[in-house]
Design a protein around this motif. Structure first.
Motif, short mmCIF file in Angstrom:
data_model
loop_
_atom_site.label_atom_id
_atom_site.label_comp_id
_atom_site.label_asym_id
_atom_site.label_seq_id
_atom_site.Cartn_x
_atom_site.Cartn_y
_atom_site.Cartn_z
N CYS A 13 0.93 -1.32 0.13
CA CYS A 13 0.28 0.16 0.01
C CYS A 13 0.85 1.26 -0.11
N LYS A 14 1.96 1.30 0.79
CA LYS A 14 2.86 2.46 0.65
C LYS A 14 3.50 2.57 -0.64
N LYS A 15 3.97 1.48 -1.28
CA LYS A 15 4.37 1.61 -2.55
C LYS A 15 3.49 2.38 -3.45
N ILE A 16 2.18 1.79 -3.51
CA ILE A 16 1.22 2.46 -4.38
C ILE A 16 1.05 3.88 -4.06
N ASP A 18 3.09 6.00 -2.67
CA ASP A 18 4.23 6.74 -3.26
C ASP A 18 4.26 6.94 -4.77
N ALA A 19 3.89 5.95 -5.26
CA ALA A 19 3.84 6.09 -6.84
C ALA A 19 2.69 7.05 -7.27
N ILE A 20 1.52 6.99 -6.45
CA ILE A 20 0.54 7.72 -6.91
C ILE A 20 0.71 9.36 -6.69
N LYS A 21 1.50 9.66 -5.57
CA LYS A 21 1.95 10.89 -5.07
C LYS A 21 2.99 11.34 -6.24
N GLU A 22 3.60 10.73 -6.76
CA GLU A 22 4.60 11.08 -7.85
C GLU A 22 3.84 11.46 -9.04
N PHE A 23 2.81 10.56 -9.42
CA PHE A 23 2.08 10.63 -10.66
C PHE A 23 1.40 11.94 -10.37
N ASN A 38 1.65 2.82 -15.07
CA ASN A 38 2.03 1.48 -15.20
C ASN A 38 2.74 0.98 -13.86
N VAL A 39 3.52 1.49 -13.10
CA VAL A 39 3.99 1.06 -11.73
C VAL A 39 2.94 0.71 -11.12
#
Length: 170
Positions: A13-16, A18-23, A38-39
């Motif tokens: 959940c943290k990985k997801i 973090d990727a959404i924050k970057e997005f 895609n990540v």
């Protein structure tokens, strides 16, 4: 399809997240934004697994959706549609609800409202009431109630906001 609709691992959940924050960083180039999407999809597929899915009803639902796209302006209801496709109205209703997670009437209302918005945005000097009727609504009250339910504001307010936004983009 995803093998499971749930992600239970806090690390994943943290990985997801973090990727959404970057997005969400609007200054990123579009290609990098797509990369972050895609990540997220990759993480979900890795965590949940994929299962092969085949259901003959998928093809039937595609036919039904195509029919609705072509005939949304007509008086379409559960009885006529179930007869056209050769099912009892009860079975047809259950099948439609299972696939789309909402009723035929709600789907038709959403489709008609999307068409209404498109027509209002593309036609010169459109009239709200006649456009709503052209899109298959049988009464002004039904149109207004559905629009307010889906968008939370009146059609007139939505269209005013839409015009303001389109002017600010120019």
């Amino acid at each position: 399809h995803l093998g499971s609709p749930y992600v239970t691992s806090p690390e994943v959940c943290k990985k997801i997240r973090d990727a959404i924050k970057e997005f969400e960083n609007s200054s990123l180039p579009v290609l990098l934004q797509r990369g972050y999407v895609n990540v997220v999809l990759g993480i979900l597929c890795e965590q949940c697994g994929l299962i092969e899915f085949y259901d003959a009803d998928v093809y039937l639902m595609k036919d039904i959706l195509n029919y609705l796209e072509e005939n949304y302006q007509e008086e379409v209801d559960l009885n006529s549609l179930s007869k056209k496709f050769g099912y009892s109205k009860y079975y047809f209703s259950r099948m439609f609800n299972r696939f789309f997670r909402f009723s035929l009437n709600e789907y038709l209302s959403r489709l008609r409202i999307r068409r209404f918005i498109y027509k209002m945005a593309t036609e010169k000097n459109p009239d709200i009431i006649s456009t709503a009727f052209d899109c298959g609504f049988s009464s002004w009250q039904t149109f207004y109630r559905c629009f307010k339910k889906f968008y939370g504001i009146s059609p007139k307010k939505y269209l005013t906001n839409m015009k303001k936004n389109s002017r600010s983009l120019k």
